[in-house]
Design a protein around this motif. Structure first.
Motif, short mmCIF file in Angstrom:
data_model
loop_
_atom_site.label_atom_id
_atom_site.label_comp_id
_atom_site.label_asym_id
_atom_site.label_seq_id
_atom_site.Cartn_x
_atom_site.Cartn_y
_atom_site.Cartn_z
N LEU A 58 10.73 -4.17 77.12
CA LEU A 58 11.21 -3.82 75.79
C LEU A 58 10.44 -2.59 75.31
O LEU A 58 9.24 -2.47 75.58
CB LEU A 58 10.97 -4.98 74.82
N ALA A 59 11.14 -1.70 74.62
CA ALA A 59 10.48 -0.54 74.02
C ALA A 59 10.55 -0.67 72.50
O ALA A 59 11.56 -1.13 71.95
CB ALA A 59 11.17 0.75 74.45
N LEU A 60 9.49 -0.26 71.85
CA LEU A 60 9.43 -0.20 70.39
C LEU A 60 9.35 1.27 70.00
O LEU A 60 8.41 1.96 70.40
CB LEU A 60 8.19 -0.94 69.87
N CYS A 61 10.35 1.75 69.26
CA CYS A 61 10.45 3.18 68.95
C CYS A 61 10.39 3.45 67.46
O CYS A 61 11.18 2.87 66.70
CB CYS A 61 11.77 3.75 69.47
N ALA A 74 15.15 9.04 71.81
CA ALA A 74 14.36 8.31 72.79
C ALA A 74 14.96 6.93 73.03
O ALA A 74 15.11 6.50 74.18
CB ALA A 74 12.91 8.18 72.32
N ALA A 75 15.33 6.23 71.96
CA ALA A 75 15.91 4.89 72.08
C ALA A 75 17.21 4.92 72.87
O ALA A 75 17.44 4.08 73.75
CB ALA A 75 16.13 4.29 70.69
N LEU A 76 18.08 5.88 72.56
CA LEU A 76 19.36 5.98 73.27
C LEU A 76 19.14 6.26 74.76
O LEU A 76 19.80 5.66 75.62
CB LEU A 76 20.23 7.05 72.64
N VAL A 85 15.66 -1.92 73.35
CA VAL A 85 14.86 -1.19 72.36
C VAL A 85 14.94 -1.88 71.00
O VAL A 85 16.00 -2.37 70.60
CB VAL A 85 15.37 0.27 72.20
N VAL A 86 13.82 -1.88 70.31
CA VAL A 86 13.75 -2.26 68.90
C VAL A 86 13.07 -1.11 68.18
O VAL A 86 12.03 -0.61 68.62
CB VAL A 86 12.94 -3.56 68.69
#
Length: 140
Positions: A58-61, A74-76, A85-86
């Motif tokens: 998971l990424a937190l942006c 970045a999330a896309l 992504v969250v």
């Protein structure tokens, strides 16, 4: 909702945040609950490079990054590579733009709420039914 912390396996997380102090606070909050922060990126290129180097659960942006970079971009791009992504931002977008962009946690946040949000988002990304904690606003 996931109440039993034993149910949550440690996750490999990517943090995309341009403010060093906030990035350290996020990292501390996540590692306190047994997660591994595989890297902290302050721009899109570094986030994508870390995603190539590590398996990320998971990424937190953050939404607004330094030097004109966009956490939304970045999330896309991370989501296009299969990374859920969250957003973790004081400026939560109104919509996702991609099925793997799951939701947003507003800053400021409590460390326990961040952990519960990460666990719920990961469960949802894996196809499980999970009631999100109050801190996590889901897009889907």
């Amino acid at each position: 909702m996931l109440d039993d912390e034993a149910e949550v396996r440690p996750l490999n997380l990517l943090v995309v945040e341009d403010e060093a102090l906030i990035a350290m606070l996020i990292e501390d909050a996540l590692t306190l609950h047994g997660h591994t922060v595989v890297g902290i990126a302050d721009n899109v290129d570094d986030a994508l490079a870390l995603a190539e180097e590590h398996e990320i659960d998971l990424a937190l942006c953050d939404v607004r990054l330094a030097k004109g970079d966009s956490g939304v971009d970045a999330a896309l791009k991370l989501a296009d590579r299969g990374v859920p992504v969250v957003y973790l931002s004081g400026n939560c977008p109104g919509s996702a733009g991609h099925p793997l962009i799951l939701g947003c946690v507003s800053k400021p946040f409590h460390t326990a709420a961040l952990h519960k949000s990460v666990a719920a988002a990961h469960a949802i990304a894996a196809g499980a039914k999970s009631d999100p904690p109050e801190a996590l606003t889901l897009y889907h």
